[in-house]
Write a protein that holds these residues in place. Structure first.
Motif, mmCIF file in Angstrom:
data_model
loop_
_atom_site.group_PDB
_atom_site.id
_atom_site.type_symbol
_atom_site.label_atom_id
_atom_site.label_comp_id
_atom_site.label_asym_id
_atom_site.label_seq_id
_atom_site.Cartn_x
_atom_site.Cartn_y
_atom_site.Cartn_z
ATOM 1 N N LYS D 19 -47.948 61.542 -29.975
ATOM 2 C CA LYS D 19 -49.021 60.448 -28.742
ATOM 3 C C LYS D 19 -48.145 59.030 -29.026
ATOM 4 O O LYS D 19 -48.297 58.072 -28.071
ATOM 5 C CB LYS D 19 -49.987 60.278 -29.171
ATOM 6 C CG LYS D 19 -50.896 60.935 -28.527
ATOM 7 C CD LYS D 19 -52.562 60.344 -28.383
ATOM 8 C CE LYS D 19 -52.857 58.852 -27.907
ATOM 9 N NZ LYS D 19 -54.109 58.063 -28.160
ATOM 10 N N MET D 27 -56.501 60.908 -23.317
ATOM 11 C CA MET D 27 -57.390 61.659 -23.914
ATOM 12 C C MET D 27 -56.473 62.449 -23.757
ATOM 13 O O MET D 27 -56.115 63.604 -23.497
ATOM 14 C CB MET D 27 -58.686 61.943 -23.411
ATOM 15 C CG MET D 27 -59.359 61.272 -22.701
ATOM 16 S SD MET D 27 -59.999 60.300 -25.431
ATOM 17 C CE MET D 27 -60.476 58.691 -24.205
ATOM 18 N N VAL D 28 -55.524 62.740 -24.922
ATOM 19 C CA VAL D 28 -54.518 63.766 -24.944
ATOM 20 C C VAL D 28 -54.904 64.616 -27.136
ATOM 21 O O VAL D 28 -54.864 63.756 -27.933
ATOM 22 C CB VAL D 28 -53.170 63.791 -24.928
ATOM 23 C CG1 VAL D 28 -51.735 64.696 -24.955
ATOM 24 C CG2 VAL D 28 -52.410 62.835 -24.404
ATOM 25 N N TYR D 29 -54.776 66.065 -26.898
ATOM 26 C CA TYR D 29 -54.874 67.115 -28.146
ATOM 27 C C TYR D 29 -53.744 66.544 -28.405
ATOM 28 O O TYR D 29 -52.826 66.389 -28.575
ATOM 29 C CB TYR D 29 -55.470 68.543 -27.409
ATOM 30 C CG TYR D 29 -55.205 69.348 -28.784
ATOM 31 C CD1 TYR D 29 -56.855 68.308 -30.007
ATOM 32 C CD2 TYR D 29 -54.487 69.841 -29.006
ATOM 33 C CE1 TYR D 29 -57.269 69.601 -30.948
ATOM 34 C CE2 TYR D 29 -54.377 70.641 -30.705
ATOM 35 C CZ TYR D 29 -55.682 70.445 -31.238
ATOM 36 O OH TYR D 29 -55.580 71.246 -32.561
ATOM 37 N N GLN D 79 -59.272 71.392 -27.994
ATOM 38 C CA GLN D 79 -58.093 72.046 -27.672
ATOM 39 C C GLN D 79 -58.186 71.308 -25.893
ATOM 40 O O GLN D 79 -57.082 71.303 -25.527
ATOM 41 C CB GLN D 79 -56.944 72.894 -27.878
ATOM 42 C CG GLN D 79 -56.104 72.678 -28.228
ATOM 43 C CD GLN D 79 -55.459 74.105 -28.951
ATOM 44 O OE1 GLN D 79 -55.682 74.908 -29.754
ATOM 45 N NE2 GLN D 79 -53.881 74.520 -28.607
ATOM 46 N N THR D 81 -58.833 69.230 -23.484
ATOM 47 C CA THR D 81 -59.533 67.856 -23.232
ATOM 48 C C THR D 81 -60.083 67.828 -22.451
ATOM 49 O O THR D 81 -61.157 66.729 -22.663
ATOM 50 C CB THR D 81 -58.452 67.560 -23.280
ATOM 51 O OG1 THR D 81 -56.412 68.308 -23.479
ATOM 52 C CG2 THR D 81 -58.405 65.985 -22.995
ATOM 53 N N GLU D 82 -60.761 68.130 -21.872
ATOM 54 C CA GLU D 82 -61.135 67.761 -20.259
ATOM 55 C C GLU D 82 -62.376 67.885 -19.871
ATOM 56 O O GLU D 82 -63.397 67.425 -20.621
ATOM 57 C CB GLU D 82 -60.765 68.182 -18.554
ATOM 58 C CG GLU D 82 -60.457 69.781 -19.082
ATOM 59 C CD GLU D 82 -59.854 70.536 -19.016
ATOM 60 O OE1 GLU D 82 -59.733 71.552 -19.477
ATOM 61 O OE2 GLU D 82 -58.758 69.959 -20.110
ATOM 62 N N GLN D 98 -63.223 59.575 -28.656
ATOM 63 C CA GLN D 98 -62.938 60.211 -28.086
ATOM 64 C C GLN D 98 -61.540 60.646 -28.382
ATOM 65 O O GLN D 98 -61.387 62.079 -28.383
ATOM 66 C CB GLN D 98 -63.051 60.077 -26.526
ATOM 67 C CG GLN D 98 -64.042 59.835 -25.668
ATOM 68 C CD GLN D 98 -64.825 60.189 -24.055
ATOM 69 O OE1 GLN D 98 -63.705 60.840 -23.332
ATOM 70 N NE2 GLN D 98 -65.373 59.248 -23.615
ATOM 71 N N GLU D 99 -61.018 59.539 -28.544
ATOM 72 C CA GLU D 99 -59.554 59.827 -28.830
ATOM 73 C C GLU D 99 -58.811 60.704 -30.489
ATOM 74 O O GLU D 99 -58.563 61.493 -30.419
ATOM 75 C CB GLU D 99 -58.725 58.273 -28.760
ATOM 76 C CG GLU D 99 -57.400 58.301 -28.082
ATOM 77 C CD GLU D 99 -57.082 57.014 -28.484
ATOM 78 O OE1 GLU D 99 -55.756 56.659 -28.865
ATOM 79 O OE2 GLU D 99 -57.334 56.109 -27.743
ATOM 80 N N LEU D 102 -60.229 63.768 -29.989
ATOM 81 C CA LEU D 102 -59.066 65.084 -30.008
ATOM 82 C C LEU D 102 -58.006 64.757 -30.942
ATOM 83 O O LEU D 102 -57.097 65.639 -30.911
ATOM 84 C CB LEU D 102 -58.147 64.296 -28.120
ATOM 85 C CG LEU D 102 -59.256 64.522 -27.559
ATOM 86 C CD1 LEU D 102 -59.792 64.569 -25.754
ATOM 87 C CD2 LEU D 102 -59.171 66.361 -27.129
#
Lengths: 344, 344, 344, 344, 344
Positions: D19, D27-29, D79, D81-82, D98-99, D102
């Motif tokens: 990241k 927000m990224v897995y 996985q 994300t949304e 949230q981050e 993930l």
């Protein structure tokens, strides 16, 4: 070099569990058998006068608690249980403290009671015969105008202080009993430095030896002195804790004006501990050095072996070759062959 | 490479116990015999003027305590006990502090008294002759408008500060005595970095040597430099404690506005300590590297030996075989045997 | 494999003592000579607009301190002392802070002043050429509505943040200067993970090598990467301290609502430190593994040697025996002797 | 024995820096690619009833926050994300949390927000195929009457708890959501003991092997299991911190009556950590044992070699001596010489 | 010597995870199968009388809670779950505590509840058969006028205390239940010293052996005793914590007047821990000594080998040289050659 050889004491007494199983407040002497009668010396002083007399344990001592002058009751020899108990009872000492006085395996510690302060510590000295550290337990009870000391042996550690009281030298006679406690602890900590100096000499010798003439006994010497340092360090640390408590004013028995003195001794224990730790870390390095040297020596030896093998194995083969009994053998009959051989 | 060879000093003085047995407040010089007469230099300055003169110890100095200007009494050489005591008494210094000034084996420490602040620390410098660290004790007493410094030798560590006072450069003349204390401590900490740089050079050389050309002296070099680093680290740590106390405002003698300065020196000691610890951990790793290399070399040597043995032992056997004196021996009389032999 | 070979940098600069002897507040650049002109970029933004322009150091910057919008003054290159001093003076930065900005050997630290907050830290990146870690010092001054950054090189660490400001992406433009500080520190900590990933790759390679194909360079590789990890760890630790101070609300310059953000970065440093420590402990184990393997190999070699010696030495003796020239020798004349010989 | 052979996982994913460079709140897995669709299971219970249903992420879940009953939203697979973001937003979860959900490389931690408590920890299980530890991240959000769990895989760690809810066994249904949190953490800590038991078996096998039949793979086995223990220990420690915070009442979300329960789990982590540390220290000792044994073996081998050389080298010399071709040679013609020879 | 050989117990029970998966409050015995029926002995005493009787678990015991006299309910054997649960329920013990009593793998700990104090600790004794340490869990519940003890085996650790109650010796009968708790803990700590004495003997033997007659089993002995010491130390440490809590007055169940007693036991644990740590550090040093000795022996062996090779290899070459079958060979026909040969 012989001086550094530290023989083990015949047998360390294993007295830790001697009392196990007995009720916790039963008064039993626990420690080395020292064959020493308990003797009581009572010193009484104020700014003006100083009196000194020997007591038997039946004599009443509790007038000391009422008088205005400072009384120092110095007890030597703690093996006669009932005498110690009798003295302690006159001063209304808690049974657990009495037990601690009789059990000479105590950890150095400070305990505050309502009417007195209890300090127990170790006097450490060098046994010149077995070249190892020996300890004797000293217990001190500090009341408002009296001080009780219980010493395991007739060691002269406090003689200097007593002499100064006798000849009225220094400020000690004008001070209260807490100042006397400071002098006693100071005397014990001074012993550390004498020990550390002796050990420093030995460590220096060992360093020299490890660096320039390591032999099979070097590692044993390192190991022995490390063990003594470990013991020393284990005694200094709780002493530092005790002094820290005294100089930081957690106790009512120490006059605020005298905090400086206890802080001074505290600084000394710090210094002593630093030096001991330095020596220990140095000895660890020396042990590594020794291993490295051993390893280097092995390499050296193996190189010699290899060089010799490399030279003589092919030569032996050659001589063997020409020593074979083949009937037909090229070169054997040639008179110059022998010089060719050397050429190779 | 020769530069890195650190010869041991002839003999470290073992002065720790010199005073043991003496009463705690008796004033005795404890330390190396330095053969240096005590000299007293008195500097007096405020924002406007700067005066400087040499004093003898009989001269009265206590006008310094009344004057509004800042007075710096710089004493060099602490071996003449009675002079030091006489100076100290003029400033009403506590006997325990006087003792600490005279005993040059003190641990770096800060002590706060009602009328003054006492700091004792070590000036560490590199002895170029014996290539080892040497220390001199510097004791500083900071009063509200005077500062006393006691220096063991004529080391030039403070010359720079004195020069700046003389030529009125920088802000130093406009500041109070606490700022001068900061400058003194800063000068001492700056010395650490000079030392660390020298040691860094040596460590780098040793690293190179361990990696690419290890020899029998490498381990001794590592050991020696580790020892010096240990000493250095043992001096930096208490210095950091002292500065921490100063910058955190536990003392009334330091103006709040100057906390920043002491914090700055504190940060430097932190940095110095980090570097020293890094070097120590690096040297530990190098010692391991060295052992590994030694071990690898041994393997190398043994492989050579084994290869040679593996080749020549069977061959020698073969030559021996055909060298036997059996009357009936298959092959000996065959002229081609010798070629068969080589074939094998 | 070649990738993991970490060449030493030609020479680490030994700049620690460069300033020793100089007055503590004299402004001198201390660090690597980087040959980089000082350039000043001023960015100004609030929730609505974003302006950006290059400044020369003569331009007045102090309107930034009055405006309501957030101003970021990004200075690149700190080698031109007088320019840096001139910028700092416009923002009334304390001389000691100016000195810290110019001395690139600072330990990562946070200092709170009345009007601003001062953070100095290291941007650590991987030198792909010499395969070692390199650091650049970044100093940040956080005022209530401005932020000053001093960067040693033109490293692109903050480009991402600037771009987000330019294209108005994310919440950054709507936040105050403390949020910008968070973004800067976050960027620096993110660098750690990039480094740790690179080092993890190398460690994994080394682990493979140590386990399955140890050679003479393995120990050097382990040693080199350990050294880099030591450096990295020494930079992460103070960074964690700084972030701990920021997230625990000891400073007025950080809005309480933003503590979460700093705590987040703090967690990351924790994680980074854990990983580095794991790697270091793993490398220690690998060094032991390597030594064990070396030791095993030696055993292997010695066994071969011993087996060969055990077989051929007695045989050679036997051949020698029958090669002796005794006139009377039992068996020599027996034709079957040769078969007996083989029987043995 | 084969059971103890711990094969390395093909490749640990190096996701730490995936990241880096992205804005902190994007927000990224981050984690292993697990190919698992996100599924949502909503359980609702109070003392009386229990309902259970699968949800899609579009369904509104925020009625849970109003209802009086306890709602457990168990999300499996993070996985997508949304989906995760959409669920979190319904519960007004902070973007940083949230981050963290993930990013599966989080350190175990507890964070208290105004409206909820956030705990993220690792479920550790034994990968029977590769015989190594594997972890999955579990994030729990505890609100006043709801609990959200995010699980990386379909691991059955919580099945037991769900079953007890279904069949109304035990007190769990009558308790609040904080008791459910306790059950979840308890389940995770129970996993540690299962792991430790497996590892204890392996350690015991290795101990046996090191003591009685050390071979070349022993050191690799020790090293491998040490590495797994290091990982385990690094996960238990922060778990202990989390539980310490929970049991010491720093959070409003835990009912005082339930502190006992959390203290109980806290005690378990303590016990687990102790056992892991014991194993680690034991393995260190075993590594030393192994080295000692190797060293002893070498000695053994060398002794054999030396004995053989000592016997046969002089003998070979002797046979060589009598094999010399000197014309005049004392003893050669004497028939008894051969017996003298054997006598020697 | 045989006495020091410490055989491993057949198999340590791996009971840690036995309960994993079960609901946290389900009452299941976890521990070694000891085949011991639960027996209940109820002792009732005050300053005047002492009664003693055996109970079955169905008998009501809760009159104990009302009576004014002190009641000691001593339960031996905790394997019969339902009996234990039934007893506990009569005293309204919290389910988590009941669980801890049944799970004999507990860490030594103290827990304070509103109506009682819960202490669980280990009685450690020496298994003379397998020569290793064995532990049994003892749980104590201290109410205001009753005390419950749950002992795993029929170990006689408390017999001494019961006897003193029976024969009315000492102060114990006049004291409250907290004093009885002190006696119980004191008895457990006394066991440590018995163990330490036994181990000290073994360590001394091993030291002797390592120094003067190291053999291949020495390292195994060192390793074994180190392991036992590790176990012992892991039990003493939490015991010290428990006693620290008791003596520092954090609990209402201990009368202030009795703090001294608990402090006394606390001091003993300190002393025990110190001794154990000393032994451990000594054993580490002995392991190093052993390695050094092994290394020295190898050097010795190699030197012998090298000396022999150095002497006989050149000689063998010489004999080989003169054994060559060259027709023309200088010196062979000279009768004095043989003496020249010996000369070489």
């Amino acid at each position: 070099m012989a001086k550094t050889k530290i023989k083990r004491k015949p047998k360390r007494e294993k007295s830790l569990s001697k009392k196990s199983g007995l009720p916790s407040e039963s008064m039993v002497y626990v420690g080395q058998n020292r064959d020493l009668k308990t003797s009581i010396q009572v010193m009484d002083y104020d700014g003006v006068q100083f009196t000194e007399q020997s007591h038997s344990h039946q004599d009443s001592l509790n007038h000391c608690m009422q008088s205005e002058s400072i009384t120092w009751v110095a007890v030597t020899g703690v093996q006669e249980t009932e005498k110690i108990v009798s003295i302690c009872n006159q001063f209304k000492i808690h049974p657990l403290v009495q037990e601690d006085i009789l059990n000479t395996g105590q950890r150095t510690k400070l305990e505050t009671f309502e009417e007195y302060l209890f300090v127990t510590f170790k006097n450490i000295y060098f046994n010149e015969e077995h070249l190892c550290l020996e300890t004797e337990q000293i217990s001190v009870i500090l009341g408002s105008n009296y001080i009780l000391t219980f010493q395991e042996t007739q060691n002269e550690i406090f003689d200097n202080i007593i002499n100064r009281l006798r000849i009225s030298k220094g400020t000690i006679k004008n001070k209260k009993s807490d100042y006397l406690l400071y002098k006693l602890l100071d005397a014990a900590v001074d012993q550390y430095f004498i020990l550390i100096d002796k050990i420093s000499d030995i460590v220096e010798e060992i360093e020299e030896e490890t660096m320039y003439s390591p032999n099979e006994n070097t590692s044993k010497k390192i190991q022995n002195i490390k063990k003594e340092l470990l013991i020393l360090s284990k005694h200094i640390l709780p002493m530092r804790e005790v002094l820290n408590k005294l100089e930081s004013g957690t106790s009512d028995f120490i006059d605020e004006k005298n905090y400086n003195y206890f802080r001074d001794v505290y600084d000394h224990t710090y210094q002593a501990y630093d030096t001991v730790e330095n020596h220990r870390s140095l000895l660890n390095d020396l042990m590594n050095m020794y291993l490295t040297t051993t390893s280097n020596k092995l390499n050296q030896v193996m190189k010699v072996l290899t060089v010799i093998s490399t030279i003589f194995m092919p030569l032996s083969f050659l001589t063997g070759y020409y020593g074979m009994n083949f009937k037909f053998f090229p070169g054997l009959n040639n008179p110059e062959s022998i010089y060719y051989f050397w050429g190779i």
